[in-house]
Design an enzyme around this catalytic site. Structure first.
Site, short mmCIF file in Angstrom:
data_model
loop_
_atom_site.label_atom_id
_atom_site.label_comp_id
_atom_site.label_asym_id
_atom_site.label_seq_id
_atom_site.Cartn_x
_atom_site.Cartn_y
_atom_site.Cartn_z
N ASP A 71 10.32 -29.29 -45.15
CA ASP A 71 9.72 -27.99 -45.44
C ASP A 71 10.69 -27.01 -46.09
O ASP A 71 11.89 -27.25 -46.15
CB ASP A 71 9.13 -27.38 -44.15
CG ASP A 71 10.05 -27.54 -42.94
OD1 ASP A 71 11.24 -27.84 -43.12
OD2 ASP A 71 9.57 -27.36 -41.81
N ASN A 140 5.94 -24.08 -30.10
CA ASN A 140 4.47 -24.19 -30.06
C ASN A 140 3.99 -25.59 -30.44
O ASN A 140 2.82 -25.81 -30.66
CB ASN A 140 3.84 -23.14 -30.98
CG ASN A 140 4.24 -23.31 -32.45
OD1 ASN A 140 4.89 -24.29 -32.81
ND2 ASN A 140 3.83 -22.38 -33.30
N HIS A 142 4.95 -27.30 -33.16
CA HIS A 142 4.89 -27.63 -34.60
C HIS A 142 5.91 -28.71 -34.96
O HIS A 142 6.97 -28.82 -34.33
CB HIS A 142 5.01 -26.39 -35.49
CG HIS A 142 6.35 -25.76 -35.57
ND1 HIS A 142 6.53 -24.40 -35.71
CD2 HIS A 142 7.61 -26.27 -35.56
CE1 HIS A 142 7.82 -24.12 -35.79
NE2 HIS A 142 8.49 -25.23 -35.70
N GLU A 147 1.70 -26.01 -38.11
CA GLU A 147 1.48 -25.13 -36.96
C GLU A 147 0.21 -25.53 -36.21
O GLU A 147 -0.66 -26.21 -36.77
CB GLU A 147 1.33 -23.69 -37.47
CG GLU A 147 2.58 -23.12 -38.13
CD GLU A 147 3.61 -22.62 -37.13
OE1 GLU A 147 3.84 -23.27 -36.10
OE2 GLU A 147 4.22 -21.56 -37.41
C1 F6R Z 1 12.71 -27.63 -39.66
C2 F6R Z 1 11.39 -27.81 -39.06
C3 F6R Z 1 10.99 -27.22 -37.76
C4 F6R Z 1 12.07 -27.30 -36.69
C5 F6R Z 1 11.58 -26.69 -35.38
C6 F6R Z 1 12.63 -26.73 -34.30
O1 F6R Z 1 12.80 -28.29 -40.89
O2 F6R Z 1 10.62 -28.45 -39.68
O3 F6R Z 1 9.84 -27.88 -37.32
O4 F6R Z 1 12.42 -28.63 -36.49
O5 F6R Z 1 11.19 -25.36 -35.61
O6 F6R Z 1 13.70 -25.93 -34.66
P1 F6R Z 1 15.05 -25.86 -33.79
O7 F6R Z 1 15.73 -27.17 -33.97
O8 F6R Z 1 15.83 -24.73 -34.41
O9 F6R Z 1 14.62 -25.60 -32.38
#
Ligand code: F6R
Length: 241
Positions: A71, A140, A142, A147
């Protein structure tokens, strides 16, 4: 369900990072021209550090690897230190011998976002799909920026980030107002089509969502729950702070 998943419980972040890096490096050693699906966020940073260390020791060769990131925020230039392209360059690509032209991140500045989403799906298809997809998980549920929703979105698409995600990501920005409201994310189909998936979570704050995602009902309200249906899923976590 009959589909098994591998669970790796690590005692601390260092061990978690080393184990996840071991899986990725085994993939590269077994298939030097692997297509790696990569994630940003805080969780994989230790994994990338470990991979860099092994590369520097001469144990890993990224010269034939291709990467596709999950992303990118809409509206951030790649020089912006909050863009995911910048993150990947800083935390991995600049330190190993991957060819920059073989690294792919959605273009968050594309004027025609629909065309960009189609291009990204086509790119993944042309590469023959993803060999190994690394995923973090949002509080959440994702994965990528898929989402919670009433449906699973299949293809690469533009998402409006949820308030919870904007708040969670505000820690990386000067102010919450600077957090982009939209992002481009790979869809559930590309993620689920990856030959292997590793879902990584660190810290006690991720305990509940991991339990929900891997043992709860499969629902687009918890996007990561779809991974229960993946035939080769590894979930690696450390819940100790
Ligand atoms: C990042 C992504 C997100 C993160 C998620 C967890 O490329 O796609 O889904 O993996 O928000 O983020 P952290 O590791 O910072 O808790």
């Amino acid at each position: 369900m009959g589909i098994e998943m591998n669970i790796i419980e690590a005692k601390d972040y260092k061990e978690l990072s080393r184990k996840v890096a071991s899986i990725i490096s085994a993939q590269i050693i077994l298939k030097p021209n692997s297509v790696l699906g990569l994630a940003t966020g805080s969780t994989p940073i230790g994994t990338y550090k470990q991979l860099i260390e092994w590369y520097k020791k001469g144990d890993l060769d990224f010269s034939k690897v291709t990467s596709v990131n999950l992303d990118e925020y809409c509206g951030l230039a790649i020089e912006n230190d909050q863009s995911y392209r910048y993150f990947m360059n800083q935390n991995l690509f600049n330190h190993v011998n991957i060819k920059m032209e073989n690294t792919n991140v959605p273009n968050g500045l594309a004027a025609d976002t629909e065309a960009e989403c189609n291009r990204y799906d086509q790119l993944i298809e042309n590469l023959g799909g993803i060999d190994l997809q690394l995923l973090g998980i949002g509080n959440n549920g994702h994965i990528g920026f898929n989402e919670p929703d009433v449906i699973f979105e299949k293809g690469t698409h533009v998402v409006e980030l949820k308030e919870t995600t904007i708040k969670a990501n505000a820690r990386f920005f000067e102010s919450i107002d600077d957090v982009p409201r939209k992002a481009i994310t790979m869809g559930i189909k590309s993620i689920m089509s990856a030959k292997k998936v590793i879902l990584v979570a660190n810290g006690s704050g991720k305990r509940d969502i991991i339990k929900k995602a891997i043992y709860g009902p499969v629902t687009p309200e918890v996007p990561a729950s779809i991974l229960q249906l993946h035939p080769d899923l590894t979930v690696a976590y450390c819940f100790n702070d």
